[in-house]
Design a protein around this motif. Sequence first.
Motif, PDB file in Angstrom:
ATOM      1  N   UNK A  51       6.078  -5.139  -5.356  1.00  0.00           N
ATOM      2  CA  UNK A  51       5.553  -3.788  -5.237  1.00  0.00           C
ATOM      3  C   UNK A  51       4.144  -3.772  -4.671  1.00  0.00           C
ATOM      4  N   UNK A  52       3.486  -2.638  -4.794  1.00  0.00           N
ATOM      5  CA  UNK A  52       2.126  -2.479  -4.261  1.00  0.00           C
ATOM      6  C   UNK A  52       1.172  -2.021  -5.353  1.00  0.00           C
ATOM      7  N   UNK A  53      -0.119  -2.138  -5.031  1.00  0.00           N
ATOM      8  CA  UNK A  53      -1.140  -1.709  -5.972  1.00  0.00           C
ATOM      9  C   UNK A  53      -2.354  -1.201  -5.199  1.00  0.00           C
ATOM     10  N   UNK A  54      -3.071  -0.261  -5.783  1.00  0.00           N
ATOM     11  CA  UNK A  54      -4.315   0.238  -5.181  1.00  0.00           C
ATOM     12  C   UNK A  54      -5.456  -0.652  -5.599  1.00  0.00           C
ATOM     13  N   UNK A  55      -6.146  -1.230  -4.643  1.00  0.00           N
ATOM     14  CA  UNK A  55      -7.191  -2.209  -4.913  1.00  0.00           C
ATOM     15  C   UNK A  55      -8.361  -1.596  -5.676  1.00  0.00           C
ATOM     16  N   UNK A  56      -8.763  -2.326  -6.734  1.00  0.00           N
ATOM     17  CA  UNK A  56      -9.918  -1.891  -7.528  1.00  0.00           C
ATOM     18  C   UNK A  56     -10.828  -3.092  -7.725  1.00  0.00           C
ATOM     19  N   UNK A  57     -12.139  -2.819  -7.856  1.00  0.00           N
ATOM     20  CA  UNK A  57     -13.102  -3.923  -8.054  1.00  0.00           C
ATOM     21  C   UNK A  57     -13.439  -4.062  -9.545  1.00  0.00           C
ATOM     22  N   UNK A  58     -13.906  -5.225  -9.876  1.00  0.00           N
ATOM     23  CA  UNK A  58     -14.349  -5.495 -11.257  1.00  0.00           C
ATOM     24  C   UNK A  58     -15.537  -4.609 -11.609  1.00  0.00           C
ATOM     25  N   UNK A  59     -15.556  -3.971 -12.810  1.00  0.00           N
ATOM     26  CA  UNK A  59     -16.679  -3.100 -13.179  1.00  0.00           C
ATOM     27  C   UNK A  59     -18.006  -3.858 -13.227  1.00  0.00           C
TER      28      UNK A  59
END
Length: 446
Positions: free
Chosen positions: A438-446
């Motif tokens: 599947x796919x995912x929306x890229x997020x950065x580490x807080x």
Amino acid sequence: MIMKTASFFIFCLFIFNSVLAQVGPEFLWMEENPGLAREKYQLYKDAMIMEDYKAAVDPLNWLLENNPELNKAIYIEGVTIYTQLEKKETDKLLKEHYQNKILDLYETRIKYYKEEADVLRRMGRVAYNFWVKRDDPEKWDKIYKLYSRILTLNKANTPRYQMKILMQASVNNFKKGEISQDEVFKEYGEITEVIESGLAESSETSKEKWEELEEEITSLLLHVVEDKCRFVNEHWKEIIEAQPERLNISKMAVLLLNKGNCDDNSLYLNALENLFLSEQKLKWAELISREYLKEKNYKNALVWKQKAMMAEDLSDSKKLELLFDQAKIHNQEGDKYKARELSLEALKISEQSGSSALRKNIYSFIGDLYMGSGEECYDNSSKVQSRLCYIKAYEMYALAGNSTKMDEASQQFPHINDIFSEGRKERDIIQIDCWIGGTVELKKRP
């Protein structure tokens, strides 16, 4: 009035003929004074016809003392006379006196006319009720001895309720230290033999009564069994293995083996399988699956979770739980893909009937599957790709409303420097290359 008198006469004649059928025609009148004996006999007979039972006592007792071998009739009718008096008496001492006379009549009848098996069985109809209510420290000993003798003499002709009385007396005497555990087992074994015979020859109606007796006496036995595991193996192993239809034995074996915390669970599983084979109830399949899980036998644990799905008492909510249970077992086996597949199936069904709490648990479980996939999803060529499983886990925890685990997952997101160095940016939609797919929306580490 004439009609009433005639009806009463016919009734008395019927009773008289019934007694004669038992006693036979021969009367042995005493040699010294047969005329007086005949007179006493007629006096008590007339009193019986008039239902004046107190008037019947003196002539009856005279015959019992002076002409005891006259005929069985004086003992049979003597029981009738004293029974009528005992029923109406309110004085405690006099009532007990009448009860003792009834029991004495049975015993004296045996002395002169034998037929011990039949007479004791008749005595057993009343003796328990007479003795059990008394403040007598010896009452259970008396009950035990009488009903044990009845069983010894009558075997399969022993009434079911009298066998139950015997088992109760055995247990009570064991608790008092009057008899040993082996003696209780002996009585239990003899009763069980009769039950087995009764079950083999019974109709559907009587079969239910025999099974009820089997359950009752086994429940009583629980009060005496110390080494439960040993008892089940010594007394019931053969029945459980060769006679799966004996459900009461299997049920009691399950109870005893559970309480005994036995090391060897093969007989326990066998008993549970007997129960499921016959009743197909959810609880039996779940108990079997639980036993296999203890041994980490995941294959068989799954087999029985699947059989549980066919249980006759399966509800929609329980079906969801079973799917979820199978998902967790697949995870323990290391098959995360199958674990997720079943979890998603459960979620789909739960849209209609599942509880919100269960749905949250399933989402958290899927999140855990993804959180535990760092090693499988590691990619030497891309630090970002290696960490997409944590973003996917975060999404599942969010759906579960699990803020604690959302925080844990976010700490594993890709570092912003790694995102830039690979020419990517936040909110890019990226394909996950490992088993998660599947796919995912890229997020950065807080």
